[in-house]
Design a protein around this motif. Structure first.
Motif, mmCIF file in Angstrom:
data_model
loop_
_atom_site.group_PDB
_atom_site.id
_atom_site.type_symbol
_atom_site.label_atom_id
_atom_site.label_comp_id
_atom_site.label_asym_id
_atom_site.label_seq_id
_atom_site.Cartn_x
_atom_site.Cartn_y
_atom_site.Cartn_z
ATOM 1 N N SER A 1 -3.547 14.671 -26.037
ATOM 2 C CA SER A 1 -4.830 14.227 -26.604
ATOM 3 C C SER A 1 -5.078 12.778 -26.200
ATOM 4 C CB SER A 1 -4.846 14.361 -28.125
ATOM 5 O OG SER A 1 -3.987 13.427 -28.733
ATOM 6 N N PHE A 2 -6.339 12.475 -25.976
ATOM 7 C CA PHE A 2 -6.806 11.132 -25.663
ATOM 8 C C PHE A 2 -7.807 10.749 -26.755
ATOM 9 C CE2 PHE A 2 -5.235 12.815 -21.769
ATOM 10 C CZ PHE A 2 -4.796 11.754 -21.015
ATOM 11 N N LEU A 3 -7.396 9.872 -27.654
ATOM 12 C CA LEU A 3 -8.252 9.431 -28.748
ATOM 13 C C LEU A 3 -8.893 8.118 -28.351
ATOM 14 C CD1 LEU A 3 -9.310 9.694 -31.672
ATOM 15 C CD2 LEU A 3 -7.261 8.461 -32.420
ATOM 16 N N GLN A 4 -10.209 8.152 -28.157
ATOM 17 C CA GLN A 4 -10.893 6.952 -27.692
ATOM 18 C C GLN A 4 -10.963 5.911 -28.799
ATOM 19 O OE1 GLN A 4 -14.873 7.482 -26.119
ATOM 20 N NE2 GLN A 4 -14.732 5.606 -24.931
ATOM 21 N N ILE A 5 -10.677 4.682 -28.431
ATOM 22 C CA ILE A 5 -10.807 3.568 -29.360
ATOM 23 C C ILE A 5 -11.775 2.565 -28.746
ATOM 24 C CG2 ILE A 5 -8.529 3.827 -30.394
ATOM 25 C CD1 ILE A 5 -7.535 1.618 -28.581
ATOM 26 N N PHE A 6 -12.458 1.869 -29.588
ATOM 27 C CA PHE A 6 -13.447 0.911 -29.116
ATOM 28 C C PHE A 6 -12.941 -0.507 -29.360
ATOM 29 C CE2 PHE A 6 -16.390 4.436 -30.614
ATOM 30 C CZ PHE A 6 -16.453 5.024 -29.362
ATOM 31 N N PRO A 7 -13.081 -1.375 -28.379
ATOM 32 C CA PRO A 7 -12.724 -2.770 -28.626
ATOM 33 C C PRO A 7 -13.633 -3.376 -29.673
ATOM 34 C CG PRO A 7 -13.889 -2.540 -26.535
ATOM 35 C CD PRO A 7 -13.618 -1.155 -27.025
#
Length: 396
Positions: A212-218
């Motif tokens: 899984s690739f969980l996107q995080i935002f800066p």
């Protein structure tokens, strides 16, 4: 009393002694650092200044040295593997590491070391990563504590393909046909996980092959002399739903300078020379956006660096018509909000960060105790049957 004093002094001595232990770390082609001295060694832990340990450490095949205090020439290598006695400062005599995840020990008195193999290494590479398919560099290695679940955080990806790989080599690799999560497919040419540009926390299960690739935002925020936080911060955080467009509403500013900043850290910051909109300029000292006092809805595009400050104004004519008053203004303790020509409305006080600090329903007239407010600028949002109004309020 003497006993307490003795205990205090003993603790102080212990703390000082611990603080004075030399540091020991590892570096070399077997590590993610390589031989570069541009950053600190991978530090080992100690409780006595003699025995140093480092657990669950992923390593490549290659050379490695132990080093004291992040500098030459206090270093030790050897030709023995997986345990031996370190030899001081011999160029080319590097511990010959074999790929894997290890628990490592080093004795600073005897120079004895050991590498206890625990798990295989899992890494990632491909056109979407900083390590392209044909790169001579090693895979980007994951961390694990059990040899099953492998993780890596804050991984920056571009659009493109990637594969998971075991022990930094082919053919033990897995691609996939699903994004952002799926099940790995073993050693199929051309079956690459097709990544989408962004920053992700990644997991890979070596048993089930699920990934899984969980996107995080800066984080993007504002700070500066035009804001309530000044230049020392912490930043006033903006909001985003896509990691590209960031917004901050109902924010009170004074005359002064302002910058956008990434993750509350220098040097990733943007100023500008245009007002109230323009294109931000990266990391230029003294190039601050020249703000004019007022209340604004702020937007910033992290891709294009376009920014805009939209003035938030109260409808003065309707406020007068509906007989809305907020008095006294400025105030230090009690402020009265009243209507003349309408019966009721919802009211909320927002600070400069956009946080609601007080809300209520007003019927004709209501007193608010603002003595506990931090001095500064607030926006009072009033919702009535005839409309929504914003009034600037100053707390003394």
């Amino acid at each position: 009393m003497k006993g307490k004093l003795f205990l205090f002094l003993a603790l102080m001595c212990f703390s000082l002694a611990k603080a004075q232990y030399p540091s020991v770390g590892i570096l070399g082609s077997a590590t993610s650092l390589g031989w570069s001295g541009n950053q600190p060694d991978i530090a080992m832990e100690t409780t006595d200044g003699i025995h140093y340990t480092l657990n669950n450490m992923p390593l490549y095949s290659g050379g490695l040295k132990f080093r004291q205090d992040n500098s030459w020439p206090r270093n030790w290598g050897s030709t023995e593997w997986p345990s031996g006695i370190g030899v001081q400062d011999q160029g080319g005599m590097d511990v010959p590491v074999q790929v894997g995840v290890y628990d490592i020990t080093f004795n600073l008195e005897t120079k004895a070391y050991s590498f206890t193999y625990k798990f295989p290494v899992i890494g990632i590479r491909g056109a979407a990563t900083a390590v392209d398919w044909g790169s001579a560099n090693g895979d980007i290695l994951f961390n694990t504590s059990d040899g099953v679940i492998y993780t890596i955080n804050n991984l920056s990806l571009n659009n493109g393909g990637l594969k998971f790989r075991q022990d930094n080599d082919w053919p033990n690799n897995w691609g996939g046909n699903a994004w952002p999560s799926g099940t790995g497919i073993f050693n199929q040419d051309g079956v690459d996980v097709q990544a989408v540009q962004g920053i992700y926390n990644v997991t890979f299960n070596r048993t089930t092959l699920e990934y899984s690739f969980l996107q995080i935002f800066p984080s993007v925020g504002v700070l500066g002399s035009a804001t309530a936080v000044g230049w020392d911060g912490p930043d006033i955080d903006m909001e985003t739903t896509d990691g590209i467009v960031y917004t901050l509403n109902n924010t009170g500013l004074t005359d002064g300078g302002l910058k956008f900043r990434l993750d509350d850290q220098w040097p990733n910051n943007w100023g500008g020379t245009a007002w109230p909109s323009g294109t931000a300029i990266f990391n230029q000292n003294g190039v601050d956006i020249p703000c004019t006092a007022g209340t604004y809805n702020i937007s910033f595009n992290l891709n294009t660096l376009a920014y805009n400050f939209e003035v938030v104004t109260a409808d003065v004519n309707n406020i007068k018509k509906d007989g809305i008053s907020l008095l006294p203004n400025p105030a230090s303790d009690i402020v009265t909000l009243s209507y003349k020509n309408i019966n009721a409305g919802a009211v909320a006080f927002y600070d400069v960060s956009g946080k609601c600090v007080l809300e209520s329903v007003v019927r004709q007239q209501t007193n608010f105790n603002v003595s506990g407010f931090t001095p500064g600028v607030y926006i009072v949002k009033i919702n009535t049957s005839t409309g929504c109004y914003n009034i600037k309020f100053i707390k003394n």
